[in-house]
Motif scaffolding. Sequence first.
Motif, PDB file in Angstrom:
ATOM      1  N   ALA A   6     -19.995  36.779  -5.345  1.00  0.00           N
ATOM      2  CA  ALA A   6     -19.016  35.715  -5.606  1.00  0.00           C
ATOM      3  C   ALA A   6     -18.359  35.319  -4.287  1.00  0.00           C
ATOM      4  O   ALA A   6     -17.909  36.187  -3.527  1.00  0.00           O
ATOM      5  CB  ALA A   6     -17.968  36.189  -6.603  1.00  0.00           C
ATOM      6  N   HIS A   7     -18.324  34.013  -4.020  1.00  0.00           N
ATOM      7  CA  HIS A   7     -17.698  33.485  -2.801  1.00  0.00           C
ATOM      8  C   HIS A   7     -17.064  32.140  -3.106  1.00  0.00           C
ATOM      9  O   HIS A   7     -17.259  31.570  -4.184  1.00  0.00           O
ATOM     10  CB  HIS A   7     -18.728  33.338  -1.676  1.00  0.00           C
ATOM     11  CG  HIS A   7     -19.181  34.639  -1.129  1.00  0.00           C
ATOM     12  ND1 HIS A   7     -18.417  35.410  -0.302  1.00  0.00           N
ATOM     13  CD2 HIS A   7     -20.343  35.323  -1.312  1.00  0.00           C
ATOM     14  CE1 HIS A   7     -19.070  36.520   0.005  1.00  0.00           C
ATOM     15  NE2 HIS A   7     -20.248  36.493  -0.601  1.00  0.00           N
ATOM     16  N   ASN A   8     -16.339  31.621  -2.131  1.00  0.00           N
ATOM     17  CA  ASN A   8     -15.724  30.299  -2.243  1.00  0.00           C
ATOM     18  C   ASN A   8     -16.292  29.363  -1.195  1.00  0.00           C
ATOM     19  O   ASN A   8     -16.575  29.792  -0.075  1.00  0.00           O
ATOM     20  CB  ASN A   8     -14.203  30.378  -2.046  1.00  0.00           C
ATOM     21  CG  ASN A   8     -13.512  31.076  -3.190  1.00  0.00           C
ATOM     22  OD1 ASN A   8     -13.927  30.979  -4.336  1.00  0.00           O
ATOM     23  ND2 ASN A   8     -12.460  31.796  -2.880  1.00  0.00           N
ATOM     24  N   ARG A  14     -18.351  24.576   3.593  1.00  0.00           N
ATOM     25  CA  ARG A  14     -19.057  25.727   4.145  1.00  0.00           C
ATOM     26  C   ARG A  14     -19.013  26.897   3.166  1.00  0.00           C
ATOM     27  O   ARG A  14     -18.022  27.120   2.497  1.00  0.00           O
ATOM     28  CB  ARG A  14     -18.448  26.147   5.482  1.00  0.00           C
ATOM     29  CG  ARG A  14     -18.571  25.082   6.547  1.00  0.00           C
ATOM     30  CD  ARG A  14     -17.847  25.468   7.799  1.00  0.00           C
ATOM     31  NE  ARG A  14     -16.432  25.672   7.506  1.00  0.00           N
ATOM     32  CZ  ARG A  14     -15.493  25.825   8.430  1.00  0.00           C
ATOM     33  NH1 ARG A  14     -15.808  25.832   9.707  1.00  0.00           N
ATOM     34  NH2 ARG A  14     -14.231  25.994   8.087  1.00  0.00           N
ATOM     35  N   LEU A  15     -20.120  27.622   3.124  1.00  0.00           N
ATOM     36  CA  LEU A  15     -20.253  28.764   2.225  1.00  0.00           C
ATOM     37  C   LEU A  15     -20.763  29.965   3.004  1.00  0.00           C
ATOM     38  O   LEU A  15     -21.738  29.858   3.759  1.00  0.00           O
ATOM     39  CB  LEU A  15     -21.230  28.438   1.090  1.00  0.00           C
ATOM     40  CG  LEU A  15     -21.601  29.590   0.154  1.00  0.00           C
ATOM     41  CD1 LEU A  15     -20.393  30.069  -0.640  1.00  0.00           C
ATOM     42  CD2 LEU A  15     -22.730  29.179  -0.778  1.00  0.00           C
ATOM     43  N   PHE A  16     -20.127  31.103   2.803  1.00  0.00           N
ATOM     44  CA  PHE A  16     -20.562  32.362   3.400  1.00  0.00           C
ATOM     45  C   PHE A  16     -21.790  32.858   2.650  1.00  0.00           C
ATOM     46  O   PHE A  16     -21.777  32.967   1.424  1.00  0.00           O
ATOM     47  CB  PHE A  16     -19.431  33.398   3.318  1.00  0.00           C
ATOM     48  CG  PHE A  16     -19.822  34.753   3.826  1.00  0.00           C
ATOM     49  CD1 PHE A  16     -19.883  35.001   5.187  1.00  0.00           C
ATOM     50  CD2 PHE A  16     -20.129  35.768   2.944  1.00  0.00           C
ATOM     51  CE1 PHE A  16     -20.256  36.252   5.663  1.00  0.00           C
ATOM     52  CE2 PHE A  16     -20.494  37.022   3.399  1.00  0.00           C
ATOM     53  CZ  PHE A  16     -20.558  37.265   4.759  1.00  0.00           C
ATOM     54  N   GLY A  81     -21.353  33.629   9.465  1.00  0.00           N
ATOM     55  CA  GLY A  81     -22.322  33.741   8.383  1.00  0.00           C
ATOM     56  C   GLY A  81     -22.231  32.617   7.371  1.00  0.00           C
ATOM     57  O   GLY A  81     -22.749  32.732   6.262  1.00  0.00           O
ATOM     58  N   ARG A  82     -21.597  31.497   7.752  1.00  0.00           N
ATOM     59  CA  ARG A  82     -21.439  30.363   6.831  1.00  0.00           C
ATOM     60  C   ARG A  82     -22.473  29.284   7.117  1.00  0.00           C
ATOM     61  O   ARG A  82     -22.890  29.090   8.256  1.00  0.00           O
ATOM     62  CB  ARG A  82     -20.049  29.748   6.976  1.00  0.00           C
ATOM     63  CG  ARG A  82     -18.913  30.695   6.687  1.00  0.00           C
ATOM     64  CD  ARG A  82     -17.596  30.077   7.052  1.00  0.00           C
ATOM     65  NE  ARG A  82     -17.594  29.707   8.474  1.00  0.00           N
ATOM     66  CZ  ARG A  82     -16.545  29.257   9.134  1.00  0.00           C
ATOM     67  NH1 ARG A  82     -15.391  29.105   8.514  1.00  0.00           N
ATOM     68  NH2 ARG A  82     -16.626  28.953  10.413  1.00  0.00           N
ATOM     69  N   ILE A  83     -22.839  28.569   6.051  1.00  0.00           N
ATOM     70  CA  ILE A  83     -23.670  27.378   6.195  1.00  0.00           C
ATOM     71  C   ILE A  83     -22.902  26.188   5.629  1.00  0.00           C
ATOM     72  O   ILE A  83     -22.033  26.352   4.772  1.00  0.00           O
ATOM     73  CB  ILE A  83     -25.036  27.513   5.477  1.00  0.00           C
ATOM     74  CG1 ILE A  83     -24.861  27.728   3.959  1.00  0.00           C
ATOM     75  CG2 ILE A  83     -25.876  28.612   6.122  1.00  0.00           C
ATOM     76  CD1 ILE A  83     -26.138  27.611   3.157  1.00  0.00           C
ATOM     77  N   ASP A 106     -38.204  35.366  -4.647  1.00  0.00           N
ATOM     78  CA  ASP A 106     -38.536  35.018  -3.258  1.00  0.00           C
ATOM     79  C   ASP A 106     -37.526  34.078  -2.619  1.00  0.00           C
ATOM     80  O   ASP A 106     -37.762  33.548  -1.544  1.00  0.00           O
ATOM     81  CB  ASP A 106     -39.925  34.381  -3.196  1.00  0.00           C
ATOM     82  CG  ASP A 106     -39.990  33.031  -3.891  1.00  0.00           C
ATOM     83  OD1 ASP A 106     -39.147  32.750  -4.776  1.00  0.00           O
ATOM     84  OD2 ASP A 106     -40.886  32.239  -3.560  1.00  0.00           O
ATOM     85  N   ARG A 107     -36.392  33.881  -3.269  1.00  0.00           N
ATOM     86  CA  ARG A 107     -35.380  32.973  -2.742  1.00  0.00           C
ATOM     87  C   ARG A 107     -34.003  33.441  -3.223  1.00  0.00           C
ATOM     88  O   ARG A 107     -33.884  34.332  -4.039  1.00  0.00           O
ATOM     89  CB  ARG A 107     -35.638  31.540  -3.208  1.00  0.00           C
ATOM     90  CG  ARG A 107     -35.507  31.355  -4.707  1.00  0.00           C
ATOM     91  CD  ARG A 107     -35.893  29.947  -5.124  1.00  0.00           C
ATOM     92  NE  ARG A 107     -36.016  29.837  -6.541  1.00  0.00           N
ATOM     93  CZ  ARG A 107     -37.109  30.100  -7.242  1.00  0.00           C
ATOM     94  NH1 ARG A 107     -38.202  30.503  -6.631  1.00  0.00           N
ATOM     95  NH2 ARG A 107     -37.134  29.963  -8.544  1.00  0.00           N
ATOM     96  N   ALA A 108     -32.983  32.782  -2.714  1.00  0.00           N
ATOM     97  CA  ALA A 108     -31.626  32.968  -3.220  1.00  0.00           C
ATOM     98  C   ALA A 108     -31.228  31.671  -3.909  1.00  0.00           C
ATOM     99  O   ALA A 108     -31.851  30.626  -3.694  1.00  0.00           O
ATOM    100  CB  ALA A 108     -30.673  33.289  -2.072  1.00  0.00           C
ATOM    101  N   GLU A 109     -30.220  31.748  -4.742  1.00  0.00           N
ATOM    102  CA  GLU A 109     -29.722  30.556  -5.426  1.00  0.00           C
ATOM    103  C   GLU A 109     -28.209  30.509  -5.321  1.00  0.00           C
ATOM    104  O   GLU A 109     -27.552  31.553  -5.300  1.00  0.00           O
ATOM    105  CB  GLU A 109     -30.141  30.553  -6.906  1.00  0.00           C
ATOM    106  CG  GLU A 109     -31.637  30.433  -7.084  1.00  0.00           C
ATOM    107  CD  GLU A 109     -32.088  30.512  -8.540  1.00  0.00           C
ATOM    108  OE1 GLU A 109     -33.229  30.120  -8.807  1.00  0.00           O
ATOM    109  OE2 GLU A 109     -31.307  30.974  -9.404  1.00  0.00           O
ATOM    110  N   ILE A 110     -27.687  29.290  -5.271  1.00  0.00           N
ATOM    111  CA  ILE A 110     -26.244  29.064  -5.234  1.00  0.00           C
ATOM    112  C   ILE A 110     -25.863  28.361  -6.531  1.00  0.00           C
ATOM    113  O   ILE A 110     -26.409  27.299  -6.848  1.00  0.00           O
ATOM    114  CB  ILE A 110     -25.844  28.187  -4.031  1.00  0.00           C
ATOM    115  CG1 ILE A 110     -26.336  28.808  -2.722  1.00  0.00           C
ATOM    116  CG2 ILE A 110     -24.331  27.975  -4.020  1.00  0.00           C
ATOM    117  CD1 ILE A 110     -26.237  27.870  -1.530  1.00  0.00           C
TER     118      ILE A 110
END
Length: 138
Positions: A6-8, A14-16, A81-83, A106-110
């Motif tokens: 969980a992040h903001n 920008r997201l960590f 570490g943010r994009i 094989d991936r991450a999801e937001i």
Amino acid sequence: MTGQYAHNIDAKGRLFIPAKLREELGQTFHVTIGLDHCLSIYSNESWDAFMDKLRDLPYSKAKALRVLSANAVDCEPDAQGRILIPAKLRQYADLQKEVVVIGSFDRAEIWSADRWAREETLAFESGALERAMEEMGL
């Protein structure tokens, strides 16, 4: 990739990205629209494999998927570490402030935190998880 974090998203979009996932994704990775109104994050390796599959499709089938590459962005995390997630992608996935970043094979999801909570509850309560595992012989 595995896990749930969980992040903001900050006011600048920008997201960590969690360190564990950054290690698996590499220095540069690719973010694009995903299924169920989430965003998918691919490492260079998994993105290249995905693009190879698309190139092998007849154009009549591949054209339905061109929106994936049209909306893809290359990302390099900053020192924290943010994009930066472009506004159009944030809008597609309804990312406001609270988000969940998950590992998904094989991936991450937001995901927006609310949408992910609904998806997770549905998976647990509908029996779909059990049926899928049974179909795979697990």
